[in-house]
Design an enzyme around this catalytic site. Structure first.
Site, PDB file in Angstrom:
ATOM      1  N   ASP A 177     -92.557  28.921 -82.429  1.00 37.21           N
ATOM      2  CA  ASP A 177     -93.125  28.161 -83.531  1.00 37.21           C
ATOM      3  C   ASP A 177     -94.539  27.684 -83.147  1.00 37.21           C
ATOM      4  OD1 ASP A 177     -92.115  26.953 -86.274  1.00 37.21           O
ATOM      5  OD2 ASP A 177     -93.195  25.337 -85.283  1.00 37.21           O
ATOM      6  N   TYR A 307    -100.196  21.289 -89.276  1.00 39.45           N
ATOM      7  CA  TYR A 307    -100.269  22.494 -90.101  1.00 39.45           C
ATOM      8  C   TYR A 307    -101.647  22.631 -90.746  1.00 39.45           C
ATOM      9  CZ  TYR A 307     -95.351  23.780 -89.747  1.00 39.45           C
ATOM     10  OH  TYR A 307     -94.128  24.208 -89.280  1.00 39.45           O
ATOM     11  N   HIS A 361     -84.721  31.109 -84.783  1.00 35.57           N
ATOM     12  CA  HIS A 361     -86.011  30.474 -84.560  1.00 35.57           C
ATOM     13  C   HIS A 361     -85.984  29.424 -83.458  1.00 35.57           C
ATOM     14  CE1 HIS A 361     -90.067  29.469 -85.857  1.00 35.57           C
ATOM     15  NE2 HIS A 361     -89.740  28.181 -85.931  1.00 35.57           N
TER      16      HIS A 361
END
Length: 385
Positions: A177, A307, A361
């Site tokens: 990630d 982000y 993930h």
């Protein structure tokens, strides 16, 4: 560095406040309370909330986590929290492991002993690592950034400063990630420091240079780009919101623990190798420990804002740019869209590319044994004999 020991100690008042908020939850209506098509299932989240209120014991989780050797240090003005576990073996290699969102440093809890003391877990002591697991700025018990600009690239510089401050002039890096993005930036920006980079995710923001003088995307590469575009349109709303208006989102999540849990639980279910049953991959205590760390950290704006910072500083490359640091990639079957090897080889020196039998993930939490062995195998030939 201003290095100092750290222990988690959430005040009783914060735990009491959490429970009071859980008791006073206002539940939304749902067309189908059991369905996940529109987001988190109402029925399931009510079960999660009930467990959080009546059965989850934060103090027990806190005591367990405090068995990890934790520290705080100031690097370039940023106060960081991290675990530092020395290895047991003839020549442990320094290794920094980086989590992502919606994870935290606790993702690495089960893999740390497998890497630091492999001989005690059926492995070879020669594969031991000195392991450092920092919390990203604004996550867990690391302070939020004081201003804008704290992208994965900036964090890579902080990690280099942390490792050098701990006495590790050269080290390996690993992550998934956001942690994968940080690891790739470390490999790119500090090849003299980084022995090798291993990742279990390739961020969609990774873009080798394209243009008239360069080879066009192959059929496999174009299929990957099409898959990413489709995935972004159907599953990427969270990233669009966190990457554009993170502060608006943070009002709701800072005020509502159930809202925060809904935002996180859906990702644990969708992104893990669980076939729709989240508790095949994680216990409720696993998930709620992670959510509680976000809740008690009271830094949700910063954890979303990364982000936006990464959108401003994408992992894109110039036409002639190559990264000399060796790269290893583990491909877990229930991971988000992953590119073909050729896409990485346009820029990176890919030494290992291995398809894993199971996992998703959150690989370090889902399949710590598989990931640990993969990390050992990648770094084995890179160790100084």
């Amino acid at each position: 560095m201003n290095l100092r020991p750290f222990r988690i100690a959430i005040p009783d008042a914060q735990i009491d406040d959490l429970k009071q908020r859980l008791r006073q939850t206002r539940w939304p209506a749902a067309l189908d309370a059991d369905d996940w098509e529109d987001g988190t299932s109402l029925t399931y989240l009510q079960r999660v909330s009930d467990h959080w209120l009546k059965h989850f014991d934060w103090r027990a989780q806190e005591a367990r986590l405090n068995r990890l050797p934790q520290f705080q240090a100031i690097i370039d003005g940023q106060d960081l929290h991290f675990v530092h576990q020395p290895g047991r073996g003839p020549a442990p290699m320094p290794l920094i492991l980086t989590h992502g969102w919606p994870g935290s440093f606790i993702e690495m809890e089960r893999i740390i002993p497998l890497l630091t003391d492999p001989a005690a877990h059926g492995g070879d002591a020669a594969d031991a690592f000195h392991v450092v697991v920092p919390s990203l700025p604004g996550f867990g018990f690391s302070a939020p950034p004081a201003g804008p600009g704290c992208s994965a690239r900036h964090i890579a510089g902080l990690w280099r400063g942390l490792m050098n401050g701990l006495g590790y002039e050269r080290f390996g890096t690993q992550g998934g990630d956001i942690g994968a993005t940080v690891s790739l930036w470390l490999a790119r920006c500090f090849p003299e420091d980084v022995i090798g980079a291993h990742v279990n995710y390739i961020p969609a923001s990774f873009r080798p240079a394209m243009g008239p003088s360069l080879p066009p995307p192959s059929a496999d590469e174009q299929a990957y780009l099409d898959t990413v575009a489709t995935w972004a349109s159907t599953e990427g709303a969270y990233a669009a919101l966190q990457g554009t208006k993170p502060h608006t989102l943070s009002f709701a999540m800072t005020d509502s623990p159930v809202g925060l849990a809904a935002w996180v639980v859906e990702k644990f279910r969708t992104w893990s190798d669980c076939d729709g049953d989240i508790e095949r991959a994680f216990t409720l205590d696993d998930v709620l420990t992670d959510v509680s760390i976000y809740w008690f950290g009271h830094m949700l704006d910063a954890s979303y804002r990364i982000y936006k910072e990464n959108r401003r500083q994408p992992l894109s490359f110039a036409p002639s740019e190559r990264v000399s640091t060796p790269l290893g990639v583990a491909l877990f079957p229930r991971e988000l869209p992953m590119p073909p090897r050729s896409w990485l080889e346009r820029v990176f020196d890919v030494r290992r590319w291995n398809a894993m039998p199971r996992g998703g993930h959150f690989a370090a939490l889902e399949q710590p044994d598989l990931l640990a062995e993969e990390i050992r195998a990648f770094f084995r030939p890179l160790r100084v004999k």
